[in-house]
Design a protein around this motif. Sequence first.
Motif, PDB file in Angstrom:
ATOM      1  N   HIS A   1       0.916  -1.214  -0.053  1.00  0.00           N
ATOM      2  CA  HIS A   1       0.052   0.015   0.172  1.00  0.00           C
ATOM      3  C   HIS A   1       0.941   1.218   0.047  1.00  0.00           C
ATOM      4  O   HIS A   1       2.198   1.258   0.140  1.00  0.00           O
ATOM      5  CB  HIS A   1      -1.073  -0.171   1.168  1.00  0.00           C
ATOM      6  CG  HIS A   1      -0.167   0.247   2.676  1.00  0.00           C
ATOM      7  ND1 HIS A   1       0.618  -0.737   3.224  1.00  0.00           N
ATOM      8  CD2 HIS A   1       0.196   1.376   3.221  1.00  0.00           C
ATOM      9  CE1 HIS A   1       1.211  -0.279   4.137  1.00  0.00           C
ATOM     10  NE2 HIS A   1       0.800   1.016   4.291  1.00  0.00           N
TER      11      HIS A   1
ATOM     12  N   ASP B   1       0.356  10.170   0.011  1.00  0.00           N
ATOM     13  CA  ASP B   1      -0.325  10.401  -0.990  1.00  0.00           C
ATOM     14  C   ASP B   1      -0.701  12.034  -1.105  1.00  0.00           C
ATOM     15  O   ASP B   1      -0.631  12.500  -2.192  1.00  0.00           O
ATOM     16  CB  ASP B   1      -1.989   9.562  -0.976  1.00  0.00           C
ATOM     17  CG  ASP B   1      -1.606   8.282  -1.022  1.00  0.00           C
ATOM     18  OD1 ASP B   1      -0.756   7.814  -1.395  1.00  0.00           O
ATOM     19  OD2 ASP B   1      -2.591   7.551  -0.724  1.00  0.00           O
TER      20      ASP B   1
ATOM     21  N   GLN C   1       4.772   2.510  -2.734  1.00  0.00           N
ATOM     22  CA  GLN C   1       4.128   0.953  -2.224  1.00  0.00           C
ATOM     23  C   GLN C   1       5.288   0.424  -1.055  1.00  0.00           C
ATOM     24  O   GLN C   1       6.264   0.457  -1.298  1.00  0.00           O
ATOM     25  CB  GLN C   1       3.780   0.291  -3.003  1.00  0.00           C
ATOM     26  CG  GLN C   1       2.547   0.713  -3.898  1.00  0.00           C
ATOM     27  CD  GLN C   1       2.192  -0.601  -4.930  1.00  0.00           C
ATOM     28  OE1 GLN C   1       1.791  -1.665  -4.242  1.00  0.00           O
ATOM     29  NE2 GLN C   1       2.033  -0.440  -6.220  1.00  0.00           N
TER      30      GLN C   1
ATOM     31  N   SER D   1     -10.685   5.946   0.840  1.00  0.00           N
ATOM     32  CA  SER D   1      -9.598   5.037   1.186  1.00  0.00           C
ATOM     33  C   SER D   1      -9.789   3.718   1.997  1.00  0.00           C
ATOM     34  O   SER D   1      -9.337   2.892   1.826  1.00  0.00           O
ATOM     35  CB  SER D   1      -8.236   5.866   1.177  1.00  0.00           C
ATOM     36  OG  SER D   1      -8.076   6.724   0.174  1.00  0.00           O
TER      37      SER D   1
ATOM     38  N   MET E   1     -11.806   0.699   1.117  1.00  0.00           N
ATOM     39  CA  MET E   1     -11.083  -0.273   0.113  1.00  0.00           C
ATOM     40  C   MET E   1      -9.984  -1.076   0.987  1.00  0.00           C
ATOM     41  O   MET E   1      -9.501  -0.543   1.959  1.00  0.00           O
ATOM     42  CB  MET E   1     -10.321   0.407  -0.874  1.00  0.00           C
ATOM     43  CG  MET E   1     -11.253   1.303  -1.732  1.00  0.00           C
ATOM     44  SD  MET E   1     -10.294   2.321  -3.040  1.00  0.00           S
ATOM     45  CE  MET E   1      -9.691   0.937  -4.240  1.00  0.00           C
TER      46      MET E   1
ATOM     47  N   GLU F   1      -4.464  -2.233  -1.171  1.00  0.00           N
ATOM     48  CA  GLU F   1      -4.242  -2.979  -2.589  1.00  0.00           C
ATOM     49  C   GLU F   1      -3.146  -1.819  -3.331  1.00  0.00           C
ATOM     50  O   GLU F   1      -3.927  -1.259  -4.526  1.00  0.00           O
ATOM     51  CB  GLU F   1      -5.383  -3.363  -3.334  1.00  0.00           C
ATOM     52  CG  GLU F   1      -5.278  -4.209  -4.343  1.00  0.00           C
ATOM     53  CD  GLU F   1      -6.449  -4.852  -4.955  1.00  0.00           C
ATOM     54  OE1 GLU F   1      -6.363  -5.933  -5.636  1.00  0.00           O
ATOM     55  OE2 GLU F   1      -7.476  -4.129  -4.880  1.00  0.00           O
ATOM     56  N   GLY F   2      -2.001  -1.845  -3.016  1.00  0.00           N
ATOM     57  CA  GLY F   2      -1.135  -0.953  -3.845  1.00  0.00           C
ATOM     58  C   GLY F   2      -1.658   0.581  -3.767  1.00  0.00           C
ATOM     59  O   GLY F   2      -1.811   1.149  -2.633  1.00  0.00           O
ATOM     60  N   LYS F   3      -1.850   1.175  -4.997  1.00  0.00           N
ATOM     61  CA  LYS F   3      -2.230   2.569  -4.949  1.00  0.00           C
ATOM     62  C   LYS F   3      -3.494   2.632  -5.494  1.00  0.00           C
ATOM     63  O   LYS F   3      -3.893   3.654  -6.217  1.00  0.00           O
ATOM     64  CB  LYS F   3      -1.157   3.672  -5.451  1.00  0.00           C
ATOM     65  CG  LYS F   3       0.187   3.420  -4.785  1.00  0.00           C
ATOM     66  CD  LYS F   3       1.267   4.231  -5.610  1.00  0.00           C
ATOM     67  CE  LYS F   3       0.858   5.794  -5.339  1.00  0.00           C
ATOM     68  NZ  LYS F   3       1.808   6.583  -5.999  1.00  0.00           N
ATOM     69  N   THR F   4      -4.369   1.729  -5.878  1.00  0.00           N
ATOM     70  CA  THR F   4      -5.660   1.722  -6.529  1.00  0.00           C
ATOM     71  C   THR F   4      -6.668   2.906  -5.810  1.00  0.00           C
ATOM     72  O   THR F   4      -7.547   3.496  -6.527  1.00  0.00           O
ATOM     73  CB  THR F   4      -6.523   0.434  -6.432  1.00  0.00           C
ATOM     74  OG1 THR F   4      -6.527  -0.046  -5.099  1.00  0.00           O
ATOM     75  CG2 THR F   4      -5.694  -0.620  -7.233  1.00  0.00           C
ATOM     76  N   HIS F   5      -6.491   3.112  -4.833  1.00  0.00           N
ATOM     77  CA  HIS F   5      -7.261   3.947  -4.054  1.00  0.00           C
ATOM     78  C   HIS F   5      -7.085   5.326  -4.333  1.00  0.00           C
ATOM     79  O   HIS F   5      -8.093   6.248  -4.464  1.00  0.00           O
ATOM     80  CB  HIS F   5      -7.046   4.129  -2.433  1.00  0.00           C
ATOM     81  CG  HIS F   5      -5.617   4.473  -2.091  1.00  0.00           C
ATOM     82  ND1 HIS F   5      -4.550   3.414  -1.972  1.00  0.00           N
ATOM     83  CD2 HIS F   5      -4.959   5.679  -1.783  1.00  0.00           C
ATOM     84  CE1 HIS F   5      -3.411   3.829  -1.643  1.00  0.00           C
ATOM     85  NE2 HIS F   5      -3.751   5.417  -1.533  1.00  0.00           N
TER      86      HIS F   5
ATOM     87  N   GLU G   1      -5.950   6.389  -7.770  1.00  0.00           N
ATOM     88  CA  GLU G   1      -6.691   6.439  -9.127  1.00  0.00           C
ATOM     89  C   GLU G   1      -7.739   6.974  -9.580  1.00  0.00           C
ATOM     90  O   GLU G   1      -8.053   7.921 -10.333  1.00  0.00           O
ATOM     91  CB  GLU G   1      -6.646   4.876  -9.572  1.00  0.00           C
ATOM     92  CG  GLU G   1      -5.602   3.981  -9.648  1.00  0.00           C
ATOM     93  CD  GLU G   1      -4.357   4.876 -10.629  1.00  0.00           C
ATOM     94  OE1 GLU G   1      -4.690   5.120 -11.808  1.00  0.00           O
ATOM     95  OE2 GLU G   1      -3.101   4.733 -10.133  1.00  0.00           O
ATOM     96  N   LYS G   2      -8.769   7.068  -8.338  1.00  0.00           N
ATOM     97  CA  LYS G   2     -10.022   7.499  -8.768  1.00  0.00           C
ATOM     98  C   LYS G   2      -9.760   9.173  -8.933  1.00  0.00           C
ATOM     99  O   LYS G   2     -10.724   9.811  -9.306  1.00  0.00           O
ATOM    100  CB  LYS G   2     -11.111   7.427  -7.245  1.00  0.00           C
ATOM    101  CG  LYS G   2     -12.355   8.155  -7.466  1.00  0.00           C
ATOM    102  CD  LYS G   2     -13.159   7.852  -6.250  1.00  0.00           C
ATOM    103  CE  LYS G   2     -14.397   8.868  -6.152  1.00  0.00           C
ATOM    104  NZ  LYS G   2     -15.232   8.607  -5.071  1.00  0.00           N
TER     105      LYS G   2
END
Length: 368
Positions: free
Chosen positions: A239, A280, A294, A348, A351, A354-358, A360-361
Amino acid sequence: MGINTNEIVIEEEDVLTYAGSLPAPNVQELVRRDPSHVPERYLRNKEDMPKKTDTAAHLSSEIPVIDLTLLSKGQEEELKKLNLACKDWGFFQVVNHGVAKEVLQGMKDAASGFFELPLEEKNKYSMDSNDIQGYGHTYVVSEEQKLDWTDTLLLIIYPSQYRKLKFWPTAPKEFKEIVETYSTGIRKVAEELLGSLSLVLGMDKDALIQQHKEVVQALRVNYYPTCCKPDQVLGISPHSDKTSITILMQDDLSGLQILHDTKWVPVMPIPNALVVNVGDVLEIWSNAKYKSVQHRVVTNKDKARISYATGIVPPNDAEIEPLDHMVDSQQPFKIYNKVRYGEYIKHSLKMKMEGKTHLEKFKNERVG
């Protein structure tokens, strides 16, 4: 301009509430009951676990080390090191930071004392269903997800009016005093780092503190029990941090790994040093000049491990977006859209890690 701590304590249930987490088993208790068994919910697929070909232990010695005494004096070479550390690694270790060895050890002793308490005592400080302050687990969002091999105590320290004192352990009896002393020392480190980061990003020294509106400081103490199958579980999933910066005190046992150029690099403990990473929020403000990297935590068979992460974040109502002067010829548009920090963190926390998927939105639609 210093960080405002506002020493008036107002304990209100609706102050600075974040998203909650589903209940999860107490890992320390699982190990106590049967150290030879790991429940299925913790066992990872082979592709999720560290492989020798994915790790680069030889790069550990290349993780930058910053001397805070030199940095506070504005030494040009140390400022350049800080800039490159944030650009190339997103992680660095800090020495000569001014927090006394006795204070660091006191924090370790107090946390160890808390985690040694019987489960029924620790459960008196359990997190509420709608928030993350207290003892328990975060980022558990479904009954099906794989769980991390860790138990957590999370407290908001500053500003003081955001504290929820019902979650502050009263045992060991010196716990509150030690947390206060440790966190005050870490706050000074954070203040110096934010000032130096402002300078290397081309701003006045107090610019990043002003961007926060009001700096919020939280302490997350993570307890990683021993594990009989360390090659099949993770202490914390990969993460990036949802902070501006995170300041971490490690145990004397390695476990933290960071992703660098597709390889996982162990962050080997330096005695009495602090580990710092870009979060972030700083990635957004810098328009991705600095990237939140991450990282993950691995476990071991032989010794329990504790880490002490201090997150420096804005308050919920702070609006964050790339700073105007970070839009330049190298990056001609804002990579991220404007977002209130409260919206960002609540999104965030809903969720799993899971990496940096949060992140992306919140990207600008022009980003491919």
